[in-house]
Design a protein around this motif. Sequence first.
Motif, mmCIF file in Angstrom:
data_model
loop_
_atom_site.group_PDB
_atom_site.id
_atom_site.type_symbol
_atom_site.label_atom_id
_atom_site.label_comp_id
_atom_site.label_asym_id
_atom_site.label_seq_id
_atom_site.Cartn_x
_atom_site.Cartn_y
_atom_site.Cartn_z
ATOM 1 N N TYR A 10 0.905 -1.236 -0.001
ATOM 2 C CA TYR A 10 -0.120 0.097 -0.218
ATOM 3 C C TYR A 10 0.796 1.296 0.014
ATOM 4 N N LEU A 11 0.227 2.321 -0.792
ATOM 5 C CA LEU A 11 0.990 3.770 -0.663
ATOM 6 C C LEU A 11 0.819 4.207 0.666
ATOM 7 N N PHE A 20 -7.300 8.630 -1.528
ATOM 8 C CA PHE A 20 -6.343 9.135 -1.859
ATOM 9 C C PHE A 20 -6.714 9.098 -3.470
ATOM 10 N N GLY A 21 -6.647 8.046 -4.042
ATOM 11 C CA GLY A 21 -6.979 8.066 -5.590
ATOM 12 C C GLY A 21 -7.945 8.594 -6.127
#
Length: 90
Positions: A10-11, A20-21
Amino acid sequence: MAAPALRYPYLLSRTLDPIFGLFVGVAAFYLYERRAGREDGHTLNELVARRYKLETSRFSGNSTAVDSGLPNATKQTRLAEAAAFENSAK
């Protein structure tokens, strides 16, 4: 002996990555829309607001286009566009 490669699945985190995306995608679209420009009445905000009014008026039994104070030609055009949109969505 080589060290094992680190994996980062995961980022940010499992929950924040999709949020976030979505934020990045919406922000990119708004920046594109501001740069490219749209004709009046066809920006994303105006189209979403018009669709929201049509949907809420359908449930309440009111006709938004009739009560909006627009000229009759514009009312008829918008009602025809809404009907065409509803038919294409089915």
